[in-house]
Design a protein around this motif. Sequence first.
Motif, PDB file in Angstrom:
ATOM      1  N   LEU A 125      53.331 125.851  48.111  1.00 17.20           N
ATOM      2  CA  LEU A 125      52.461 125.263  47.100  1.00 17.20           C
ATOM      3  C   LEU A 125      52.476 123.746  47.157  1.00 17.20           C
ATOM      4  CD1 LEU A 125      54.067 127.356  44.249  1.00 17.20           C
ATOM      5  CD2 LEU A 125      51.903 127.890  45.320  1.00 17.20           C
ATOM      6  N   VAL A 126      51.319 123.148  47.159  1.00 15.11           N
ATOM      7  CA  VAL A 126      51.216 121.695  47.021  1.00 15.11           C
ATOM      8  C   VAL A 126      51.076 121.417  45.533  1.00 15.11           C
ATOM      9  CG1 VAL A 126      49.864 119.648  47.568  1.00 15.11           C
ATOM     10  CG2 VAL A 126      50.096 121.477  49.263  1.00 15.11           C
ATOM     11  N   THR A 127      52.027 120.667  44.974  1.00 16.54           N
ATOM     12  CA  THR A 127      52.001 120.445  43.529  1.00 16.54           C
ATOM     13  C   THR A 127      51.707 118.995  43.139  1.00 16.54           C
ATOM     14  OG1 THR A 127      54.395 120.181  43.507  1.00 16.54           O
ATOM     15  CG2 THR A 127      53.544 122.388  43.072  1.00 16.54           C
ATOM     16  N   ASN A 128      51.665 118.099  44.114  1.00 22.75           N
ATOM     17  CA  ASN A 128      51.299 116.716  43.816  1.00 22.75           C
ATOM     18  C   ASN A 128      50.719 116.123  45.092  1.00 22.75           C
ATOM     19  OD1 ASN A 128      50.969 114.145  42.855  1.00 22.75           O
ATOM     20  ND2 ASN A 128      53.144 113.698  42.632  1.00 22.75           N
ATOM     21  N   ALA A 129      49.421 115.887  45.075  1.00 18.63           N
ATOM     22  CA  ALA A 129      48.729 115.340  46.243  1.00 18.63           C
ATOM     23  C   ALA A 129      47.508 114.580  45.776  1.00 18.63           C
ATOM     24  CB  ALA A 129      48.326 116.469  47.191  1.00 18.63           C
ATOM     25  N   THR A 130      46.916 113.850  46.696  1.00 21.24           N
ATOM     26  CA  THR A 130      45.692 113.121  46.391  1.00 21.24           C
ATOM     27  C   THR A 130      44.717 113.240  47.553  1.00 21.24           C
ATOM     28  OG1 THR A 130      44.742 110.981  45.768  1.00 21.24           O
ATOM     29  CG2 THR A 130      46.579 110.925  47.311  1.00 21.24           C
ATOM     30  N   CYS A 131      43.436 113.241  47.214  1.00 19.51           N
ATOM     31  CA  CYS A 131      42.395 113.126  48.224  1.00 19.51           C
ATOM     32  C   CYS A 131      41.897 111.684  48.305  1.00 19.51           C
ATOM     33  CB  CYS A 131      41.227 114.067  47.912  1.00 19.51           C
ATOM     34  SG  CYS A 131      41.514 115.759  48.453  1.00 19.51           S
TER      35      CYS A 131
END
Length: 170
Positions: A125-131
């Motif tokens: 799971l990715v729980t903190n990311a940005t595009c």
Amino acid sequence: MDYRGFITYTLCVFLFALSLCLSDVLETTVEDEDTDVPDHSFPSWTMVHNKNVTCGTIKPGLKFPSQTWTCADARVDGYHLAYSLYADIGVDRKCVETRGLDELAEVCLAMMREMDVHKPLWAALVTNATCGYHEGKRGYLKKVREGFEWVDMQSGHGAMYTFRCMAEKT
């Protein structure tokens, strides 16, 4: 109904009601135990396919339905992991640089193996990311014919900061 029959009947009803109450308590206890597994931090560094993956500490208190390890402030040889959406989703056309080829599941499995955990992976799971635009080098793990290799990327859209790896319930 005589007095003894009434007592027997009342006792049977009482025991039946008590068994229902106890079964609810036992089921709730088992269910709570199954869903209250505390989150763990990954080690501060782990070698994954010849690169050093580092993780920061996590905030204690989170619980999951199965054993879970979190990598906060995730970095590979000092730079962030690239984050990307599948191009066909159409949500954010800028955030598709890895074209969905990143192998976060293998990163999880490799890190779990290094901790001598040999359970199947239930979820990565990715729980903190940005595009948003990320200044600085990024990278991702890619499956190739010979196994896996890291792909280095320059600044661009998409960076991952925290991910979780959940082992399958056993």
